[in-house]
Design an enzyme around this catalytic site. Structure first.
Site, PDB file in Angstrom:
ATOM      1  N   HIS A  73       0.822  -1.212   0.000  1.00 25.57           N
ATOM      2  CA  HIS A  73       0.000   0.000   0.000  1.00 25.57           C
ATOM      3  C   HIS A  73       0.855   1.259   0.000  1.00 25.57           C
ATOM      4  O   HIS A  73       2.005   1.262   0.447  1.00 25.57           O
ATOM      5  CB  HIS A  73      -0.933   0.000   1.205  1.00 25.57           C
ATOM      6  CG  HIS A  73      -1.991  -1.049   1.133  1.00 25.57           C
ATOM      7  ND1 HIS A  73      -2.958  -1.195   2.095  1.00 25.57           N
ATOM      8  CD2 HIS A  73      -2.238  -2.015   0.206  1.00 25.57           C
ATOM      9  CE1 HIS A  73      -3.756  -2.183   1.764  1.00 25.57           C
ATOM     10  NE2 HIS A  73      -3.334  -2.709   0.628  1.00 25.57           N
ATOM     11  N   GLU A  75       0.760   3.942   1.818  1.00 24.50           N
ATOM     12  CA  GLU A  75       1.220   4.368   3.147  1.00 24.50           C
ATOM     13  C   GLU A  75       2.387   3.500   3.624  1.00 24.50           C
ATOM     14  O   GLU A  75       3.355   4.022   4.192  1.00 24.50           O
ATOM     15  CB  GLU A  75       0.069   4.280   4.164  1.00 24.50           C
ATOM     16  CG  GLU A  75      -1.162   5.077   3.796  1.00 24.50           C
ATOM     17  CD  GLU A  75      -2.180   4.305   2.956  1.00 24.50           C
ATOM     18  OE1 GLU A  75      -3.325   4.767   2.870  1.00 24.50           O
ATOM     19  OE2 GLU A  75      -1.845   3.248   2.378  1.00 24.50           O
ATOM     20  N   CYS A 102      -6.027   1.607   5.402  1.00 25.09           N
ATOM     21  CA  CYS A 102      -6.662   0.415   5.958  1.00 25.09           C
ATOM     22  C   CYS A 102      -6.140   0.249   7.395  1.00 25.09           C
ATOM     23  O   CYS A 102      -5.215   0.954   7.812  1.00 25.09           O
ATOM     24  CB  CYS A 102      -6.331  -0.812   5.117  1.00 25.09           C
ATOM     25  SG  CYS A 102      -4.595  -1.342   5.204  1.00 25.09           S
ATOM     26  N   CYS A 105      -2.314  -0.536   7.577  1.00 20.97           N
ATOM     27  CA  CYS A 105      -1.474   0.650   7.343  1.00 20.97           C
ATOM     28  C   CYS A 105      -1.587   1.633   8.502  1.00 20.97           C
ATOM     29  O   CYS A 105      -0.595   2.233   8.913  1.00 20.97           O
ATOM     30  CB  CYS A 105      -1.856   1.326   6.030  1.00 20.97           C
ATOM     31  SG  CYS A 105      -1.338   0.388   4.579  1.00 20.97           S
TER      32      CYS A 105
END
Length: 168
Positions: A73, A75, A102, A105
């Site tokens: 992801h 992040e 999410c 993360c």
């Protein structure tokens, strides 16, 4: 037309949107910019780890419980890039992300010392504001200035001005 200099949130979120265009996961093209003391310390986008097949290529998605696990992801990539660049401290930083993180993360951002999350849009996890409040992290949904949106359109559609060098 009066020149418009962007505010910090407009500036960094605009960069996050550009970073998202590098994403190699066609399920969600997300981007993020990690900022400390008004300086970019790293960027990240959704994509496979270096050297591995991308989701939007021939390999497709590697699905597990309804999620593609081939991609890292945006992040996560920000936090990992800061570490890979020689251990840049993320403590006290702000992350600008095109989508809210999410839970996985969010945990990494919390442990990494991120103190503010600015998200372009809430994605999947509607409890993100509650988690941030509980962890003492400021959470903001980005609201672009209308003037800035118009300026951004002009920036990307107008040709770069020709200028003669000045001799002092």
């Amino acid at each position: 037309m009066i020149y418009q200099r962007p505010g910090w949130d407009d500036y960094f979120m605009s960069i996050a949107k550009i970073v998202a265009t590098r994403s190699t996961c066609d399920r969600l093209r997300a981007g993020a910019v990690l900022v400390k003391n008004k300086r970019i310390i790293s960027t990240g986008y959704n994509g496979a780890p270096p050297g591995l097949s991308h989701c939007d290529g021939e390999s497709g998605h590697l699905m597990e419980e309804g999620h593609c696990i081939r991609t890292v992801h945006a992040e996560e990539n920000c936090i990992l890039q800061a570490a890979a660049m020689g251990g840049i401290s993320t403590s006290g930083s702000t992350i600008y992300a095109t989508y809210s993180p999410c839970y996985h993360c969010f945990k990494k951002l919390t442990v990494g010392g991120v103190v503010r999350i600015v998200a372009g849009k809430v994605y999947r996890e509607s409890a993100i504001a509650d988690w941030c409040h509980e962890a003492g992290i400021e959470f903001t949904i980005y609201e672009p200035s209308e003037d800035w949106l118009e300026r951004m359109t002009n920036i990307f559609t107008a040709p770069i001005e020709e200028r003669e060098p000045t001799i002092n």
